[in-house]
Design a protein around this motif. Structure first.
Motif, PDB file in Angstrom:
ATOM      1  N   ILE A   1       0.828  -1.198   0.000  1.00 15.90           N
ATOM      2  CA  ILE A   1       0.000   0.000   0.000  1.00 15.90           C
ATOM      3  C   ILE A   1       0.869   1.256   0.000  1.00 15.90           C
ATOM      4  O   ILE A   1       1.872   1.332   0.719  1.00 15.90           O
ATOM      5  N   ALA A   2       0.514   2.209  -0.852  1.00 16.67           N
ATOM      6  CA  ALA A   2       1.195   3.502  -0.903  1.00 16.67           C
ATOM      7  C   ALA A   2       0.149   4.596  -0.718  1.00 16.67           C
ATOM      8  O   ALA A   2      -0.956   4.498  -1.255  1.00 16.67           O
ATOM      9  N   ILE A   3       0.518   5.621   0.034  1.00 13.28           N
ATOM     10  CA  ILE A   3      -0.410   6.712   0.327  1.00 13.28           C
ATOM     11  C   ILE A   3       0.222   8.022  -0.135  1.00 13.28           C
ATOM     12  O   ILE A   3       1.339   8.356   0.268  1.00 13.28           O
ATOM     13  N   VAL A   4      -0.482   8.743  -0.991  1.00 14.66           N
ATOM     14  CA  VAL A   4      -0.019  10.032  -1.497  1.00 14.66           C
ATOM     15  C   VAL A   4      -0.844  11.122  -0.820  1.00 14.66           C
ATOM     16  O   VAL A   4      -2.035  11.276  -1.107  1.00 14.66           O
ATOM     17  N   GLN A   5      -0.228  11.854   0.098  1.00 12.13           N
ATOM     18  CA  GLN A   5      -0.938  12.880   0.865  1.00 12.13           C
ATOM     19  C   GLN A   5      -0.866  14.216   0.126  1.00 12.13           C
ATOM     20  O   GLN A   5       0.214  14.711  -0.188  1.00 12.13           O
TER      21      GLN A   5
END
Length: 590
Positions: free
Chosen positions: A393-397
């Motif tokens: 999982i990757a999260i781009v804030q």
């Protein structure tokens, strides 16, 4: 658990009336286990021979006669039947008058809700059968387009995070879990820290266009097309796009210094002061010995002062032999900077060929701003990159990113992943799956806008939602305003998690879009409590009312309602303040 509770007294198509043998208590004890008695929205069964017909209770009432005798009735609606261990929606079989009705067994519930221990996960409990858990089959919800909708505070973010967490937990017990990825575009920076899963299990990029100190996303520059850049720069199709395309073409060539000096000479001879000043200011780190060349308003020509105090003017051959010949060209190493460099000289080339520079220089002004923002949030490379690293999982804030760059990042990354999935599939079966998740999707996927950047972004996601299934890329969105979301996106979703909705436009949009939802279920949307939702779509046989499980506090997205006054409030009275102070002191002593 096959005890009969009543019999059918009337059949009118799919509408059935049944009479209970007696008034039932709220719960029945069967074989030592408590079960909910039949009530609104729960299910009962009846048989026609060996076939089992499933009916849903949609109403109940009683009738009293003059002798105070009371009869109890239920209105039922046929939903389908069980055949060969599978629940099938349809009307091939209808109940028979005078046949008995009874409660469902656990096995029959599992058949209806497609529960499979290896591939299913719990999301909550039945809203009307509190002792019954609701499971959804991972194979029917994850490889699908999903929409989670509900008013602010209705629990949609918890639902979205819960689905992802339960899915990640399943991945821990399967091999080849690296073939499954989740990319979250986090518009409000709610999914950092321990949200959904432990911090070390996810890759987080905290982006900012107001500062260069934040993270940057790795991106393969070769995935950036001329059309992508044309949209970003809002380049006009007739005048500016050809210039941009020529700049892209020059990226692949190894031009020597004389190529660029040739066009600098043309700029100086043709007295194009605005273009030259822009090159001198914006490309000064790549072009040496140019900083002392100035435009003389008095003489209306370029000039440079000699060491003896005399002047070189651009209408004199000495100016070119003594000044221009000493200019040094250092091509940028970074691909984006190289594109900017080539763009300036592409404009110069067009000007030499007679195009009015006033039509082209606005493109350079926009490029300076856009390229500066791109440098703040994207690390351009010329090789294949992986935004996930070793994690699923990757999260781009994106909370600190301006609107144009928010649209740009979501569009570029999604297009790149889509292209990668298409290439990896080839002529074979899908080998991997990617779920793109957008919370607060109405900020990106809204309809009716004239912005080229927005329309390009919307087109990208509409393409994914229409064609992504074939290549293993799926869209999962959450929004408080489904009526603002593109009709194309809404209509292509497979599964809907519907929390409380009040706005008439939103209700109309759901009624128009969700084919699986009947009118009986629609009537409940305005009265659902926080955490309650109606699940409808391909992952369930029929609309299902669910009380969604609540995530542990540390795994919740940072989207909780503000507590104003109390132990955890942002305002504290004197009593709360002293209590909080004592707790801190005790914690310090420990």
């Amino acid at each position: 658990m096959n005890d009969d509770v009543g019999r059918i007294i009337e059949v009118n198509g799919v509408d059935v009336k049944a009479k209970l043998f007696s008034l039932l208590p709220p719960f029945l004890i069967i074989n030592g286990k408590p079960y909910s008695a039949p009530k609104i929205n729960s299910f009962v069964k009846t048989k026609v021979g060996l076939d089992v017909i499933i009916c849903q209770i949609v109403g109940e009432y009683n009738v009293e006669d003059l002798n105070s005798k009371t009869d109890y009735y239920m209105d039922l609606r046929v939903k389908g039947y069980i055949e060969n261990g599978k629940f099938i929606q349809g009307l091939r079989m209808l109940p028979i008058v005078s046949s008995n009705i009874s409660l469902l067994s656990e096995k029959e519930y599992n058949i209806i809700f497609q529960y499979n221990k290896e591939s299913s996960f719990r999301i909550g409990q039945d809203l009307f059968e509190q002792n019954r858990s609701i499971y959804i089959n991972c194979n029917h919800v994850i490889p699908s387009h999903v929409g989670v909708f509900g008013n602010t505070g209705s629990g949609k973010s918890n639902t979205l995070a819960l689905i992802l967490q339960r899915y990640l937990n399943l991945l821990l017990n399967v091999s080849e879990s690296k073939n499954s990825k989740i990319l979250i575009f986090d518009l409000n920076n709610e999914y950092g820290d321990e949200a959904i899963c432990s911090r070390n299990l996810k890759t987080i990029y905290t982006l900012s266009t107001s500062s260069k100190t934040k993270d940057r996303i790795p991106f393969n520059f070769n995935d950036l097309t001329e059309d992508d850049m044309g949209v970003l720069l809002n380049a006009t199709s007739k005048m500016q796009m050809p210039v941009l395309k020529y700049a892209f073409k020059q990226l692949k060539k190894e031009n020597d210094a004389n190529y660029y000096i040739k066009y600098l000479t043309s700029i100086l001879r043709n007295k194009q002061k605005d273009l030259f000043n822009s090159i001198r200011f914006n490309l000064q780190e790549y072009i040496g010995n140019i900083e002392d060349i100035f435009w003389s308003e008095k003489h209306e020509k370029f000039c440079k002062i000699k060491n003896d105090g005399q002047w070189y003017f651009s209408d004199n051959d000495d100016f070119y032999s003594e000044v221009v010949s000493k200019i040094i060209i250092n091509l940028p190493d970074n691909s984006l900077d190289r594109l900017k460099f080539e763009l300036y000289f592409s404009v110069a080339k067009e000007c030499v060929h007679g195009v009015n520079g006033e039509y082209l220089t606005p493109l350079l002004s926009r490029a300076e701003k856009i390229f500066d923002d791109l440098h703040k949030i994207i690390e351009f490379e010329n090789n294949e990159v992986d935004v996930f690293g070793d994690n699923n999982i990757a999260i781009v804030q994106l909370a600190d990113v301006n609107t144009d760059m928010t649209m740009t990042v979501t569009s570029l990354l999604s297009n790149a992943l889509f292209s990668k999935q298409i290439k990896s599939k080839g002529n074979e079966k899908v080998k991997s799956i990617i779920n793109i998740v957008i919370d607060e999707a109405h900020n990106i996927l809204y309809k009716d806008d004239d912005s080229r950047i927005h329309n390009s972004t919307l087109y990208s996601f509409e393409k994914i939602v229409k064609e992504g299934r074939k290549f293993g890329i799926f869209l999962m969105i959450a929004s408080q305003r489904p009526s603002d979301i593109s009709n194309t996106v809404l209509s292509q979703l497979h599964n809907y998690f519907l929390h409380k909705l009040i706005n008439p436009n939103d209700l109309y949009q759901i009624r128009k879009t969700v084919a699986f939802l009947d009118e009986n279920s629609m009537n409940f949307l305005t009265v659902l409590a926080p955490g309650e939702c109606i699940l409808s779509g391909t992952c369930v046989a029929m609309p299902t009312f669910v009380k969604i499980d609540e995530l542990a506090n540390e795994n919740k997205p940072n989207s909780s309602n503000v507590v104003l006054i109390g132990d955890h409030g942002i305002l504290m009275n004197s009593k709360n303040r002293e209590s909080s102070k004592r707790r801190r002191i005790r914690k310090t002593h420990k």
